[in-house]
Design a protein around this motif. Structure first.
Motif, short mmCIF file in Angstrom:
data_model
loop_
_atom_site.label_atom_id
_atom_site.label_comp_id
_atom_site.label_asym_id
_atom_site.label_seq_id
_atom_site.Cartn_x
_atom_site.Cartn_y
_atom_site.Cartn_z
N PHE A 291 1.02 -1.19 0.08
CA PHE A 291 -0.04 0.01 -0.04
C PHE A 291 0.81 1.09 0.04
N LEU A 292 0.26 2.39 -0.23
CA LEU A 292 1.03 3.54 -0.48
C LEU A 292 0.81 4.16 0.97
N ASP A 293 1.96 4.97 1.51
CA ASP A 293 2.19 5.48 2.57
C ASP A 293 1.38 7.00 2.56
N GLU A 294 1.25 7.57 3.65
CA GLU A 294 0.76 8.89 3.76
C GLU A 294 1.20 9.92 2.84
N LEU A 295 2.81 10.09 2.60
CA LEU A 295 3.36 10.79 2.08
C LEU A 295 3.22 10.56 0.84
N GLU A 296 3.12 9.36 0.18
CA GLU A 296 2.79 8.99 -1.05
C GLU A 296 1.43 9.41 -1.74
N VAL A 297 0.55 9.01 -0.72
CA VAL A 297 -0.57 9.49 -0.92
C VAL A 297 -0.84 11.03 -1.26
N PHE A 298 -0.17 11.77 -0.49
CA PHE A 298 -0.40 13.13 -0.48
C PHE A 298 0.36 13.43 -1.72
N ASP A 299 1.44 13.08 -2.15
CA ASP A 299 2.25 13.34 -3.45
C ASP A 299 1.33 13.09 -4.41
N LEU A 300 0.65 11.81 -4.42
CA LEU A 300 -0.32 11.45 -5.69
C LEU A 300 -1.50 12.73 -5.63
N ILE B 138 -9.12 12.03 -6.10
CA ILE B 138 -8.95 13.28 -5.54
C ILE B 138 -9.74 13.54 -4.22
N GLN B 139 -11.28 13.20 -4.66
CA GLN B 139 -12.25 13.19 -3.57
C GLN B 139 -11.90 12.23 -2.27
N ARG B 140 -11.57 11.03 -2.72
CA ARG B 140 -11.26 10.06 -1.61
C ARG B 140 -9.80 10.33 -1.06
N ILE B 141 -8.92 11.01 -1.43
CA ILE B 141 -7.77 11.28 -0.87
C ILE B 141 -8.23 12.34 0.04
N ASP B 142 -9.12 13.24 -0.23
CA ASP B 142 -9.28 14.35 0.61
C ASP B 142 -10.37 14.02 1.80
N ALA B 143 -10.92 12.78 1.55
CA ALA B 143 -11.58 12.15 2.68
C ALA B 143 -10.72 11.63 3.87
N ILE B 144 -9.46 11.08 3.33
CA ILE B 144 -8.80 10.39 4.33
C ILE B 144 -7.54 11.27 4.85
N LEU B 145 -7.18 12.35 4.04
CA LEU B 145 -5.93 13.26 4.41
C LEU B 145 -6.40 14.63 4.75
N PHE C 122 -7.54 2.30 -0.02
CA PHE C 122 -7.46 3.23 -0.99
C PHE C 122 -6.62 2.88 -1.92
N THR C 123 -5.44 1.96 -1.68
CA THR C 123 -4.41 1.72 -2.65
C THR C 123 -5.04 0.34 -3.57
N ASN C 124 -6.03 -0.24 -3.03
CA ASN C 124 -6.65 -1.25 -3.83
C ASN C 124 -7.62 -0.63 -4.79
N TYR C 125 -8.09 0.69 -4.27
CA TYR C 125 -9.14 1.33 -5.33
C TYR C 125 -8.20 1.98 -6.50
N VAL C 126 -7.03 2.44 -5.99
CA VAL C 126 -6.19 3.26 -7.03
C VAL C 126 -5.75 2.25 -8.11
N ARG C 127 -5.04 0.98 -7.56
CA ARG C 127 -4.44 -0.01 -8.40
C ARG C 127 -4.73 -0.09 -9.82
N PRO C 128 -6.27 -0.06 -10.11
CA PRO C 128 -6.66 -0.48 -11.35
C PRO C 128 -6.46 0.76 -12.49
#
Length: 828
Positions: free
Chosen positions: A87-96, A135-142, A258-264
């Protein structure tokens, strides 16, 4: 096809790459800079150059600034999590999140412009996803700082709430224990709880560590402080550690989900990363183009070079830092002159010219903008071959000349009509006679292969060959012989001189050594070199003359066009005024006839009663006065003239009336207009002005200078003295501007020339130019200082003056002012 292998190092394109990398804001753009490759595909080159040109327009002309920033490279992280369970860590998700937001802003910026404005940039946008759901899903968790939100999940919210409560409980308990220990004197007054191994502890002096019940977790480096976890908070700290573990596991679960959602969507995100890299890359190329003042030239799918004001970009930047100006070059290679053979002095700019050609051509075919004038036209070559610098190699047992011969062998074998050859110092490195012969044979073979090229040389035999061979043209780097310095200007059409003697004198070699060298080489060779210099000098002189003539012709054409426009406008205004005057006269005639007929009718009806007759006449006089006040004066006569032209329908009885006969006589006189004896007139449509001597009914006897002629009044028109003066001034002004140049020349002209120390033909050339200028500015006399010496210059000068038209006489100067060493020339 490029030759040799280290082509970019030879032309210094690696420096261009480094400059482009420095203008990128991400590794994505830097990778694109590394991917720059030479191409001979016309459509590919046009696409790359057009993309850069459109980005240049965006940066220089768009009101809104291009949204640049947060170009994060998330490809390594996405590649890593392709494996299930990672899975992506917090910083990697934030960079994404920031990278996707950058894509969204760029797509919005480019799509707000019409596709017709930036068509090639719009092609990059096509198919790029902005990922609003991700972007919405990231905003929901970060949160905005890139940390997991408390409400990222209900379980995480509960855990963090329990953690806060336990921490608060531990803090209260510890503070109470600490206050009691401070009261008992076991702990210093300014001590506060601290963290050791993730647990809250109290710093205690070793002497009192037995007084505070608890677990010792650590001690200071000096041993003067021990850190004790009181027994009362051990269970609470244990609970806190449990909650921290639960929090980590819940965060991992959220990130894994979240990573499982992004992977595809990894491939689509990779495509957006490519888009970010292209924008960063194009922006870097556009910024570099702005820095070197580059443009997109016209590019044709053919082999050609028609460049105006070409500039070497790296030399331009270097001189710019030094506060110096670079001298641009005009270079032409086409089907008629495929190979340009450049000669000239050392350090005169030959090699710079050659490197400018190869670097700019390589930049064009790599999709970069180049510093040229916008009137330039560029072409496409399949092969670029260069032989620049020293290729000697001890390891490969190659001397300098051997390496050049290997290059020539490759060029001859592989050159074709779509090849551009760049060869510096052609034929050097061996015995000059043999080297020159081999170079001439190689040049002939290149020409036979129909290759294009720019070649620099000092060999005279190559200059002769280029002069006679079809498809090859000589070129010269110009040199200022007077100041002994290169001009760095390329002149195509004539070979250049090496100026070896002049450069030797400038450096300071002994004059006797130079004289010996000149004697050894022979007068014939020196004369050839001198004639080359004279040709270049004369060409520059006549080029300047031709330019002055062109400017004057252009100015004259503008003046003629201006006057023709003004004349047409005046004719139009004259017709409008004439038509308006005719209409007013017609209305005036109609009103006057009606008024007169009405007055006559009233007089008849009144049976000659004095009062009514006087009243009718008074009304008529008032009508005439009102007309006189309302009607503007005409250049062809006043109100009386206009009234006198009124024709009334009269009855026979009225004709016999003396008063009516007098009126008719006045009318006939009025038909002459303002013409009278002594009037100044001219023929209509002509410029000749005359004076009326005698009036003859509808004709007049007019004196035009010494000639007298009888002319019908209808063919004449009056003219005032002011009008004559105005037209004279107009024609005088036609010639005034054409003599501005002569006036300027007259202000700067020196009436004396010194030819002492010049060779005979050089002195005669200078005297010819000097006498031409003297005749042009119209001076009365000039002085030519030729000295006495052997008297050769004096004799040649006077022989020439005897053939010049316009020279009245020439003689020696007064003995007190130079005598026979100066010739005074007087003009007609």
């Amino acid at each position: 096809m490029l030759y040799p292998e280290h082509f970019e190092q030879k032309i210094d394109f690696i420096t261009i790459r480094e400059l482009l990398k420095g203008k990128c804001v991400s590794t994505l753009g830097e990778e694109k800079v590394e991917e720059i490759r030479f191409s001979s595909d016309y459509s590919e080159i046009i696409r790359l150059v057009s993309q850069t040109d459109e980005m240049l327009q965006v940066l220089t002309s768009d009101a809104d600034e291009l949204p640049i920033g947060d170009f994060y490279d998330v490809r390594p992280a996405l590649s890593r999590v392709r494996i299930e369970g990672l899975f992506l860590d917090e910083l990697e998700v934030f960079d994404l999140r920031r990278a996707l937001e950058a894509v969204r802003r760029l797509v919005a910026f480019l799509t707000k412009h019409e596709a017709e404005v930036y068509p090639h940039l719009h092609e990059l946008v096509v198919g790029v996803d902005t990922f609003p759901v991700i972007i919405q899903r990231i905003d929901a968790i970060l949160n905005k700082f890139g940390k997991i939100k408390d409400n990222a999940s209900s379980e995480l919210s509960r855990i963090r709430k329990d953690t806060f409560q336990v921490q608060s409980s531990i803090s209260r308990t510890l503070n109470a224990i600490l206050r009691q220990a401070q009261t008992d004197g076991y702990v210093e007054k300014d001590v506060a709880p601290t963290m050791r191994e993730g647990r809250l502890v109290i710093p205690v002096s070793p002497a009192f560590k037995r007084k505070v019940k608890g677990i010792v977790h650590d001690e200071s480096a000096t041993g003067k402080t021990v850190f004790i976890e009181p027994t009362q908070v051990v269970e609470a700290n244990n609970r806190l550690r449990e909650l921290e573990g639960e929090e980590r596991r819940e965060i991992m679960r959220i990130l894994l989900e979240f990573t499982n959602y992004v992977r595809p969507h990894s491939e689509e995100i990779f495509a957006s990363q490519y888009f970010l890299g292209m924008i960063d890359f194009l922006r870097a190329k556009a910024l570099f183009a702005i820095e070197i003042k580059a443009i997109k030239p016209r590019i044709d799918d053919m082999c050609q070079l028609e460049w105006a004001k070409a500039v070497h970009p790296l030399l331009f930047l270097s001189l710019k830092k030094q506060g110096k100006e670079i001298v641009p070059l005009d270079i032409v290679l086409n089907e008629k002159q495929r190979i340009l053979l450049i000669s000239g002095p050392n350090a005169g700019g030959k090699s710079v010219c050659l490197k400018t050609v190869v670097l700019l051509q390589y930049m064009i075919q790599c999709g970069l903008l180049v510093p040229l004038h916008d009137s330039s036209r560029a072409g496409i070559f399949d092969r670029l071959f260069i032989d620049i610098g020293d290729e000697q190699s001890i390891e490969n047992d190659l001397s300098t000349y051997s390496s050049h011969l290997l290059n020539m062998k490759f060029f001859i074998k592989n050159s074709n009509p779509k090849t551009l050859l760049l060869i510096d110092e052609f034929g050097t490195g061996t015995e000059p006679l043999i080297g020159g012969a081999i170079a001439e044979a190689s040049l002939e073979r290149f020409n036979r292969n129909l290759a294009f090229g720019v070649i620099t040389t000092h060999y005279t035999n190559l200059k002769h060959f280029a002069e006679d061979a079809e498809g090859i043209v000589n070129g010269a780097m110009l040199y200022d012989r007077q100041h002994l310095q290169p001009l760095f200007q390329l002149n195509i059409g004539n070979p250049g001189s090496s100026f070896a003697i002049e450069i030797a004198r400038k450096i300071g070699l002994p004059e006797d050594l130079i004289a010996e060298a000149a004697e050894k080489v022979g007068a014939e060779h020196l004369d050839y070199d001198k004639h080359l210099q004279d040709i270049v000098r004369d060409k520059r002189y006549w080029e300047n003359k031709r330019q002055v003539i062109r400017q004057k012709e252009k100015r004259l054409e503008e003046m003629l066009e201006k006057y023709e426009t003004e004349i047409a406008s005046i004719d139009k205004q004259r017709k409008e005024i004439t038509n308006k005057a005719k209409d007013e006269a017609k209305n005036l005639l109609s009103d006057a006839n009606a008024k007169i007929e009405n007055t006559i009718r009233q007089i008849k009806e009144a049976d000659a009663e004095k009062e009514k007759t006087r009243s009718a006449r008074k009304e008529l006089e008032e009508f005439k006065e009102s007309i006189r006040e309302e009607t503007p004066k005409s250049p062809k006569g006043d109100l009386k003239t206009a009234n006198s032209r009124i024709v009334l329908k009269k009855k026979p009885s009225e004709t016999n009336n003396p008063e009516n006969r007098n009126a008719e006589r006045g009318t006939r006189n009025a038909e002459h207009g303002t013409f009278k004896t002594g009037s100044t007139v001219r023929l209509k449509g002509q410029l000749a002005v005359g004076t009326i001597i005698e009036m003859q009914d509808k004709q007049a006897l007019v004196s035009f200078g010494n000639m007298k002629s009888t002319v019908k009044l209808a063919k004449l028109e009056p003219i005032s003295n002011n009008q004559i003066k105005k037209e004279a001034r107009k024609f005088e002004s036609l010639g005034s501007t054409s003599t501005d140049e002569v006036r300027q020349r007259k202000l700067t002209f020196s009436s004396e020339i010194d030819i002492r120390g010049m060779r005979g033909d050089e002195a005669m050339q200078a005297v010819m130019y000097f006498i031409d200028d003297a005749v042009m500015v119209g001076v009365a006399s000039v002085r030519i200082l030729h000295g006495t010496g052997t008297g050769a210059l004096r004799q040649m000068t006077r022989q020439y003056l005897g053939t010049v038209h316009g020279v009245r006489t020439f003689h020696d100067e007064h003995i007190n002012f130079g005598g026979a060493g100066i010739t005074v020339v007087e003009f007609d």
